[in-house]
Design a protein around this motif. Structure first.
Motif, PDB file in Angstrom:
ATOM      1  N   TRP A   1       0.823  -1.123  -0.035  1.00 11.38           N
ATOM      2  CA  TRP A   1       0.088  -0.122   0.056  1.00 11.38           C
ATOM      3  C   TRP A   1       0.679   1.221   0.006  1.00 11.38           C
ATOM      4  O   TRP A   1       0.722   2.242  -0.822  1.00 11.38           O
ATOM      5  N   THR A   2       1.827   1.231   0.924  1.00 13.70           N
ATOM      6  CA  THR A   2       2.558   2.536   0.949  1.00 13.70           C
ATOM      7  C   THR A   2       3.592   2.704  -0.190  1.00 13.70           C
ATOM      8  O   THR A   2       4.022   3.767  -0.426  1.00 13.70           O
ATOM      9  N   CYS A   3       3.873   1.456  -0.623  1.00 11.33           N
ATOM     10  CA  CYS A   3       5.130   1.530  -1.794  1.00 11.33           C
ATOM     11  C   CYS A   3       4.296   1.909  -3.132  1.00 11.33           C
ATOM     12  O   CYS A   3       4.872   2.771  -3.698  1.00 11.33           O
TER      13      CYS A   3
ATOM     14  N   GLN B   1      -2.678   7.376   3.142  1.00 16.53           N
ATOM     15  CA  GLN B   1      -2.170   7.011   4.479  1.00 16.53           C
ATOM     16  C   GLN B   1      -3.365   6.713   5.461  1.00 16.53           C
ATOM     17  O   GLN B   1      -3.351   5.799   6.402  1.00 16.53           O
TER      18      GLN B   1
ATOM     19  N   LEU C   1      -4.871   3.185   4.747  1.00 18.61           N
ATOM     20  CA  LEU C   1      -4.058   2.161   5.464  1.00 18.61           C
ATOM     21  C   LEU C   1      -4.268   2.297   6.714  1.00 18.61           C
ATOM     22  O   LEU C   1      -4.201   1.146   7.427  1.00 18.61           O
TER      23      LEU C   1
ATOM     24  N   LEU D   1       8.383   6.151   1.899  1.00 22.97           N
ATOM     25  CA  LEU D   1       7.059   6.006   2.629  1.00 22.97           C
ATOM     26  C   LEU D   1       6.898   4.655   2.971  1.00 22.97           C
ATOM     27  O   LEU D   1       6.234   4.439   4.066  1.00 22.97           O
ATOM     28  N   MET D   2       7.274   3.634   2.323  1.00 21.84           N
ATOM     29  CA  MET D   2       6.988   2.307   2.639  1.00 21.84           C
ATOM     30  C   MET D   2       7.524   1.871   3.886  1.00 21.84           C
ATOM     31  O   MET D   2       7.178   1.033   4.845  1.00 21.84           O
TER      32      MET D   2
ATOM     33  N   SER E   1       5.327   7.418   8.676  1.00 21.95           N
ATOM     34  CA  SER E   1       5.581   7.385   7.007  1.00 21.95           C
ATOM     35  C   SER E   1       6.254   8.784   6.514  1.00 21.95           C
ATOM     36  O   SER E   1       7.157   8.582   5.783  1.00 21.95           O
TER      37      SER E   1
ATOM     38  N   GLY F   1       5.720   3.369   6.981  1.00 23.13           N
ATOM     39  CA  GLY F   1       4.436   2.746   7.065  1.00 23.13           C
ATOM     40  C   GLY F   1       4.464   1.265   7.561  1.00 23.13           C
ATOM     41  O   GLY F   1       3.875   0.865   8.609  1.00 23.13           O
TER      42      GLY F   1
ATOM     43  N   ASN G   1       9.853   9.598   4.969  1.00 25.97           N
ATOM     44  CA  ASN G   1      10.137  10.385   3.890  1.00 25.97           C
ATOM     45  C   ASN G   1      10.893  11.584   3.967  1.00 25.97           C
ATOM     46  O   ASN G   1      11.816  11.936   3.183  1.00 25.97           O
TER      47      ASN G   1
ATOM     48  N   THR H   1       0.497   7.856   9.538  1.00 28.67           N
ATOM     49  CA  THR H   1       0.781   9.089   8.877  1.00 28.67           C
ATOM     50  C   THR H   1       2.075   9.777   9.286  1.00 28.67           C
ATOM     51  O   THR H   1       2.906  10.311   8.547  1.00 28.67           O
TER      52      THR H   1
ATOM     53  N   LYS I   1      -1.481  11.846  -0.709  1.00 28.30           N
ATOM     54  CA  LYS I   1      -0.722  11.073   0.236  1.00 28.30           C
ATOM     55  C   LYS I   1      -1.634  10.986   1.545  1.00 28.30           C
ATOM     56  O   LYS I   1      -1.633   9.697   1.753  1.00 28.30           O
TER      57      LYS I   1
END
Length: 398
Positions: free
Chosen positions: A109-111, A139, A142, A299-300, A216, A303, A220, A213, A135
């Motif tokens: 999901w985050t990927c 998030q 998820l 981000l992955m 991740s 998360g 980032n 959120t 974004k």
């Protein structure tokens, strides 16, 4: 998948040595080794593919030493981490485990959120990438998946022992660990009890969404210089692996007097692959970087870390365990807030000349002060190790 094969070989065919796959320690070691091999062997091929597709980093001149030399370096290297992580997990973990399924979903999901951002930057030539609101929507999505799964799934339980005869009861509770306190558990369900039954899940899901959120986005932002995000994530991943092993082991959980979470031992396999993937990626991402992970990777990482912490009920340790991510995120927020305050009070020129930091995030501030990025990364890693040790100390310091 190999777990089920060797379970069959052990139970049905009684193949000597097949039973070793029952041991988490063996499968975790195998997952780490395989993830390192995948990253080392296929990492270069992925980098060459990214280069052939002209997926290079677009560098905005911020006046940092060595910055423009990185222009054109392949980005979207997060796919190296993705492959190095998921392949060992699919091979060595139990795929009927709710935590493993949830972590695989969180990874993909985050990927995909990060990939969408990188795709817009690289192919659409839009330096802003995916709009912030999209974004956040991703998030939040998820957060809903993780929160509702941990809230409603019957396999998400904690084990409570009753009496002196070793009798136990697995119960669905929203308890979590509070570090540094003697009676170190609180129940999120208390908050939901003040709401109607059909809304009782809202507070817990909100907490999950906020944590995912924050972490991740923190990861980032930390991904700004060579090796910083990957190395910091490896340290965090190793710490979470220790917590997962202890929380899923009856003997250690009883000895340390910590919450016993049935089936959470499988998270060790995921953490082991995560650790190997991060270290393997560092082979190419350490200074001077041959590839950047991009938002596809950063981000992955954040998360996945947040989801692992929530599954193990160690989310209240995140401000310490993910302290590097936190300070980087806070540095950006503080810089923006201070600039707006100065602009409103003294005008735009004064605000530009009197910033809180020379540049945000914090690692760029030290670059502006003349510190080499390799030294910044090493020192941030050292701080990350210290924070991880502090978190592990909470197992006994209560």
């Amino acid at each position: 998948m190999l777990y089920y094969l060797f379970e069959y070989l052990h139970n049905i065919l009684d193949l000597p040595g097949a039973g070793v796959f029952r041991y988490i320690s063996f499968r975790a070691s195998a997952a780490t080794i395989l993830s390192l091999v995948i990253a080392a062997v296929f990492g270069k091929k992925i980098i060459n593919l990214l280069r052939s597709l002209q997926i290079g980093e677009s560098i905005r001149d911020l006046g940092l030493d060595g910055q423009m030399e990185k222009k054109g370096t392949p980005t979207m290297g997060g796919f190296i981490i993705l492959a190095s992580l998921l392949i060992p997990v699919l091979l060595f973990a139990r795929l009927d485990n709710v935590y493993i399924v949830l972590l695989i979903i969180a990874t993909l999901w985050t990927c995909m959120i990060g990939f969408a951002d990188d795709y817009i930057k690289v192919f659409k030539k839009d330096k802003e990438g995916l709009k912030g609101k999209f974004k956040v929507i991703g998030q939040i999505g998820l957060g809903l998946i993780v929160g509702l799964t941990l809230y409603y799934n019957d396999s998400v339980v904690v084990r409570e022992y009753v009496g002196n005869a070793g009798e136990f009861l697995d119960v669905s509770k929203l308890t979590t660990t509070v570090p540094f306190l003697k009676g170190n558990e609180i129940d999120y369900g208390i908050i939901g009890s003040f709401l109607p039954d059909f809304l009782a899940w809202v507070p817990y899901v909100f907490i999950c969404t906020f944590i995912i959120t924050a972490v991740s986005n923190g990861a980032n932002i930390t991904d700004g210089i060579d090796g910083l995000a990957a190395g910091t994530s490896a340290i965090i991943g190793l710490s979470i692996a220790i917590f997962a092993y202890l929380s899923g082991n009856k003997i250690f959980a009883e000895y340390l007097n910590i919450m016993l979470i049935p089936n959470s031992g499988e998270i060790v396999i995921f953490c082991a692959a995560f650790l190997g993937a991060c270290i393997g990626f560092l082979w190419y991402n350490a200074y001077p970087a041959q590839v950047f992970m991009g938002d596809t990777g950063s981000l992955m990482l954040g998360g996945v870390i947040a989801t692992m912490a929530l599954a193990l009920r160690k989310e209240l340790l995140i401000p310490v365990l993910c302290g590097i991510f936190l300070i980087e995120l806070v540095s950006v927020m503080a810089q923006v807030a201070y600039f707006k305050y100065q602009k409103r009070k003294n005008g735009i020129e004064h605000a530009r000349a009197n910033r809180l930091l020379l540049m945000s995030p914090l690692h760029h501030h030290f670059q502006k002060k003349g510190m080499h990025e390799a030294k910044i990364v090493a020192r941030f890693w050292i701080i990350g190790i210290i924070l991880a040790v502090i978190c592990l100390v909470t197992l006994k310091l209560r």
